[in-house]
Design a protein around this motif. Structure first.
Motif, PDB file in Angstrom:
ATOM      1  N   GLU A  44       0.991  -1.060  -0.113  1.00 16.26           N
ATOM      2  CA  GLU A  44       0.004  -0.038  -0.034  1.00 16.26           C
ATOM      3  C   GLU A  44       0.738   1.318  -0.153  1.00 16.26           C
ATOM      4  O   GLU A  44       1.740   1.294   0.761  1.00 16.26           O
ATOM      5  CB  GLU A  44      -0.873   0.063   1.191  1.00 16.26           C
ATOM      6  CG  GLU A  44      -2.040  -1.098   1.436  1.00 16.26           C
ATOM      7  CD  GLU A  44      -2.905  -0.798   2.342  1.00 16.26           C
ATOM      8  OE1 GLU A  44      -3.884  -0.468   2.554  1.00 16.26           O
ATOM      9  OE2 GLU A  44      -2.403  -1.434   3.568  1.00 16.26           O
ATOM     10  N   LYS A  45       0.786   2.179  -0.932  1.00 17.22           N
ATOM     11  CA  LYS A  45       1.466   3.263  -1.194  1.00 17.22           C
ATOM     12  C   LYS A  45       0.903   4.532  -1.401  1.00 17.22           C
ATOM     13  O   LYS A  45      -0.164   4.214  -2.164  1.00 17.22           O
ATOM     14  CB  LYS A  45       2.874   2.904  -1.860  1.00 17.22           C
ATOM     15  CG  LYS A  45       2.323   2.682  -3.467  1.00 17.22           C
ATOM     16  CD  LYS A  45       3.831   2.536  -4.026  1.00 17.22           C
ATOM     17  CE  LYS A  45       3.538   2.117  -5.367  1.00 17.22           C
ATOM     18  NZ  LYS A  45       4.872   1.851  -6.248  1.00 17.22           N
ATOM     19  N   MET A  46       1.282   5.681  -1.304  1.00 12.18           N
ATOM     20  CA  MET A  46       0.870   6.747  -2.053  1.00 12.18           C
ATOM     21  C   MET A  46       1.805   7.131  -3.325  1.00 12.18           C
ATOM     22  O   MET A  46       3.068   7.178  -3.187  1.00 12.18           O
ATOM     23  CB  MET A  46       0.736   8.012  -1.091  1.00 12.18           C
ATOM     24  CG  MET A  46      -0.385   7.872  -0.166  1.00 12.18           C
ATOM     25  SD  MET A  46      -1.923   7.642  -0.791  1.00 12.18           S
ATOM     26  CE  MET A  46      -2.243   9.261  -1.873  1.00 12.18           C
ATOM     27  N   THR A  47       1.024   7.452  -4.531  1.00  8.19           N
ATOM     28  CA  THR A  47       1.901   8.042  -5.543  1.00  8.19           C
ATOM     29  C   THR A  47       1.056   9.237  -6.180  1.00  8.19           C
ATOM     30  O   THR A  47       0.075   9.763  -5.468  1.00  8.19           O
ATOM     31  CB  THR A  47       2.077   6.958  -6.889  1.00  8.19           C
ATOM     32  OG1 THR A  47       0.771   6.689  -7.125  1.00  8.19           O
ATOM     33  CG2 THR A  47       2.593   5.669  -6.300  1.00  8.19           C
ATOM     34  N   ARG A  48       1.417   9.536  -7.296  1.00  5.70           N
ATOM     35  CA  ARG A  48       0.731  10.840  -7.869  1.00  5.70           C
ATOM     36  C   ARG A  48       0.415  10.139  -9.224  1.00  5.70           C
ATOM     37  O   ARG A  48       1.215   9.723  -9.982  1.00  5.70           O
ATOM     38  CB  ARG A  48       1.340  12.090  -7.884  1.00  5.70           C
ATOM     39  CG  ARG A  48       1.739  12.681  -6.482  1.00  5.70           C
ATOM     40  CD  ARG A  48       2.146  14.182  -6.394  1.00  5.70           C
ATOM     41  NE  ARG A  48       0.739  15.027  -6.393  1.00  5.70           N
ATOM     42  CZ  ARG A  48       0.181  15.359  -5.478  1.00  5.70           C
ATOM     43  NH1 ARG A  48       0.038  14.568  -4.411  1.00  5.70           N
ATOM     44  NH2 ARG A  48      -0.753  16.359  -5.511  1.00  5.70           N
ATOM     45  N   ARG A  49      -0.691  10.572  -9.891  1.00  5.37           N
ATOM     46  CA  ARG A  49      -1.135  10.364 -11.110  1.00  5.37           C
ATOM     47  C   ARG A  49      -1.691  11.746 -11.797  1.00  5.37           C
ATOM     48  O   ARG A  49      -2.919  12.083 -11.335  1.00  5.37           O
ATOM     49  CB  ARG A  49      -1.899   8.954 -11.254  1.00  5.37           C
ATOM     50  CG  ARG A  49      -2.562   8.740 -12.698  1.00  5.37           C
ATOM     51  CD  ARG A  49      -1.711   7.737 -13.338  1.00  5.37           C
ATOM     52  NE  ARG A  49      -2.363   7.461 -14.767  1.00  5.37           N
ATOM     53  CZ  ARG A  49      -1.755   7.398 -15.642  1.00  5.37           C
ATOM     54  NH1 ARG A  49      -0.428   7.808 -15.791  1.00  5.37           N
ATOM     55  NH2 ARG A  49      -2.322   7.110 -16.854  1.00  5.37           N
ATOM     56  N   LYS A  50      -1.032  12.016 -12.855  1.00  4.30           N
ATOM     57  CA  LYS A  50      -1.594  13.361 -13.577  1.00  4.30           C
ATOM     58  C   LYS A  50      -1.958  14.520 -12.259  1.00  4.30           C
ATOM     59  O   LYS A  50      -2.741  15.410 -12.191  1.00  4.30           O
ATOM     60  CB  LYS A  50      -3.087  13.198 -14.119  1.00  4.30           C
ATOM     61  CG  LYS A  50      -2.784  11.993 -15.320  1.00  4.30           C
ATOM     62  CD  LYS A  50      -4.445  11.978 -16.018  1.00  4.30           C
ATOM     63  CE  LYS A  50      -4.031  10.929 -17.287  1.00  4.30           C
ATOM     64  NZ  LYS A  50      -5.664  10.687 -17.808  1.00  4.30           N
TER      65      LYS A  50
END
Length: 130
Positions: free
Chosen positions: A77-83
């Motif tokens: 489980e992780k946080m990323t960024r998309r657009k």
């Protein structure tokens, strides 16, 4: 001498990614448990309409269960960024889909509303922002 200091509020001390990670985990639990109204309540109206609302999410959950079974092991489980948007990413193995992990994704706007959702095999998951 001792001086009294007021403690900062939790909202200012908990980074957005930490809050979004917890929210993404909760949304995923609701999704897997079929509690779609709780998810839809966090969507702006245009996203509710685009996603088909609770019924659309129920259909997606039914397809997931039919094709891949149930979540067996959470791998990450992780946080990323998309657009440019905060994206929660949960990679897990499913009981009837041993080929590769499935990734469930929630996208959040700056107000922590759900503005996107994705689900699919890891190899077909759109890459996060660099």
């Amino acid at each position: 001498s001792l001086t009294a200091q007021s403690a900062p509020s939790a909202a200012t001390t908990v980074p957005a990614d930490v809050r979004h990670l917890a929210l993404g985990h909760q949304l995923t639990d609701w999704f897997l448990a079929g509690k779609m109204d709780s998810i839809v309540a966090r969507m702006p109206d245009d996203i509710k309409e685009k996603s088909g609302g609770a019924a659309g999410l129920h259909d997606t959950r039914a397809q997931l269960t039919q094709r891949a079974g149930e979540e067996a092991t959470i791998l990450e489980e992780k946080m990323t960024r998309r657009k440019g948007l905060a994206q929660y990413w949960r990679s897990a193995m499913y009981t009837e889909f041993p080929q590769e992990p499935l990734v469930l994704r929630w996208l959040f706007d700056d107000s922590s509303r759900v503005v996107g959702f994705g689900l699919g095999p890891l190899g077909q998951t759109p890459a996060p922002d660099q």
